[in-house]
Design a protein around this motif. Structure first.
Motif, PDB file in Angstrom:
ATOM      1  N   GLU A  25      45.450  38.832   6.560  1.00  0.00           N
ATOM      2  CA  GLU A  25      46.554  37.914   6.297  1.00  0.00           C
ATOM      3  C   GLU A  25      46.152  36.876   5.242  1.00  0.00           C
ATOM      4  O   GLU A  25      45.040  36.362   5.262  1.00  0.00           O
ATOM      5  CB  GLU A  25      46.979  37.174   7.572  1.00  0.00           C
ATOM      6  N   ARG A  26      47.061  36.585   4.336  1.00  0.00           N
ATOM      7  CA  ARG A  26      46.840  35.499   3.372  1.00  0.00           C
ATOM      8  C   ARG A  26      47.714  34.315   3.799  1.00  0.00           C
ATOM      9  O   ARG A  26      48.942  34.382   3.765  1.00  0.00           O
ATOM     10  CB  ARG A  26      47.193  35.910   1.943  1.00  0.00           C
ATOM     11  N   VAL A 170      54.576  29.749  13.602  1.00  0.00           N
ATOM     12  CA  VAL A 170      54.566  31.086  13.012  1.00  0.00           C
ATOM     13  C   VAL A 170      54.248  30.912  11.534  1.00  0.00           C
ATOM     14  O   VAL A 170      54.993  30.251  10.802  1.00  0.00           O
ATOM     15  CB  VAL A 170      55.916  31.811  13.196  1.00  0.00           C
ATOM     16  N   LEU A 171      53.124  31.474  11.092  1.00  0.00           N
ATOM     17  CA  LEU A 171      52.671  31.301   9.719  1.00  0.00           C
ATOM     18  C   LEU A 171      53.077  32.489   8.863  1.00  0.00           C
ATOM     19  O   LEU A 171      52.960  33.645   9.282  1.00  0.00           O
ATOM     20  CB  LEU A 171      51.147  31.130   9.682  1.00  0.00           C
ATOM     21  N   TYR A 172      53.516  32.190   7.667  1.00  0.00           N
ATOM     22  CA  TYR A 172      53.960  33.234   6.736  1.00  0.00           C
ATOM     23  C   TYR A 172      52.751  33.892   6.077  1.00  0.00           C
ATOM     24  O   TYR A 172      51.816  33.228   5.650  1.00  0.00           O
ATOM     25  CB  TYR A 172      54.869  32.618   5.672  1.00  0.00           C
ATOM     26  N   THR A 178      54.499  42.113   1.414  1.00  0.00           N
ATOM     27  CA  THR A 178      54.581  42.127   2.877  1.00  0.00           C
ATOM     28  C   THR A 178      55.534  41.051   3.369  1.00  0.00           C
ATOM     29  O   THR A 178      55.704  40.012   2.730  1.00  0.00           O
ATOM     30  CB  THR A 178      53.193  41.901   3.523  1.00  0.00           C
ATOM     31  N   ARG A 179      56.153  41.312   4.510  1.00  0.00           N
ATOM     32  CA  ARG A 179      57.031  40.329   5.147  1.00  0.00           C
ATOM     33  C   ARG A 179      56.491  39.967   6.521  1.00  0.00           C
ATOM     34  O   ARG A 179      57.221  39.464   7.367  1.00  0.00           O
ATOM     35  CB  ARG A 179      58.462  40.884   5.252  1.00  0.00           C
TER      36      ARG A 179
END
Length: 223
Positions: A25-26, A170-172, A178-179
């Motif tokens: 995850e970024r 909730v982190l993007y 990607t979604r």
């Protein structure tokens, strides 16, 4: 002619304000994950400074027990640095652990014996400290001041870890194409890590007092 290493230390991938976790995850650099990792890294660096100072001094007594504790203290501090690196790896891979991905097998284990070993050394070194009757002021000497700085930084790390442990954001995920998102409500910090971080501040407190008494040969300043 000097040969230049072609591998560069910088990747430029963080120029947009995001950083990767072990799970891929970024996330934004200002997320709670990187607060924890950064504060833990600062604690490791402060411990390194304390190690350097301790290596430059000798106990003010010829007592074999104190001389042995002085030698053991460096080893304990280096062990703590290694444990903090393991904690950072586990936290960076928290989403991997949660989702049960195959990468989880590569993450360090953090077992109860690490907490127990730290407690044993706290009890041991405290047994050689003068009786504590009042609040003390850090900074009798540079070396005890640095130990107190490690103590307060350990407390700061603990607060950040609990924020992550109880976070519900909730982190993007900023990866291109990607979604996906990362639900922090699914992230749980290992109980052994929570306990270990809590003991660290006690450890640096008793070490600071021990350094005053047996390295500097001075008494705590009371208030």
């Amino acid at each position: 002619m000097v040969q230049i290493n072609k591998m560069k230390i910088y990747t430029k991938t963080g120029d947009s304000g995001t950083t990767s976790l072990y799970g891929g995850e970024r996330l934004s650099k200002d997320s709670i994950f990187f607060d924890v990792l950064g504060e833990n890294d600062e604690l490791t660096s402060r411990i390194g400074y304390l190690c350097a100072l301790i290596n430059q001094v000798q106990p003010c007594t010829e007592s074999p027990v104190i001389l042995e504790l002085h030698a053991r203290l460096i080893l304990i501090l280096r062990d703590i640095q290694g444990n903090l690196q393991d904690i950072n790896a586990i936290i960076a891979g928290a989403s991997v652990l949660t989702e049960g991905k195959s990468k989880a097998k590569r993450l360090p284990k953090f077992t109860e014996d690490k907490v127990e070993h730290l407690e044993e050394f706290i009890d041991c070194i405290e047994s050689y400290n003068p009786k504590l009757t009042k609040f003390i002021l850090p900074g009798v000497t540079p070396i005890d001041a640095v130990s107190h700085m490690c103590r307060t930084q350990a407390r700061k790390v603990e607060r950040y870890i609990y924020r992550l442990h109880h976070a519900t954001d909730v982190l993007y995920d900023h990866r291109e194409g990607t979604r996906q998102s990362l639900d922090l409500n699914t992230i749980q910090i290992l109980p052994t890590i929570l306990s270990y971080n809590n003991r660290l501040s006690d450890f640096f407190f008793v070490v600071a007092r021990w350094l005053c008494s047996h390295i500097s040969g001075k008494e705590d300043v009371y208030k």
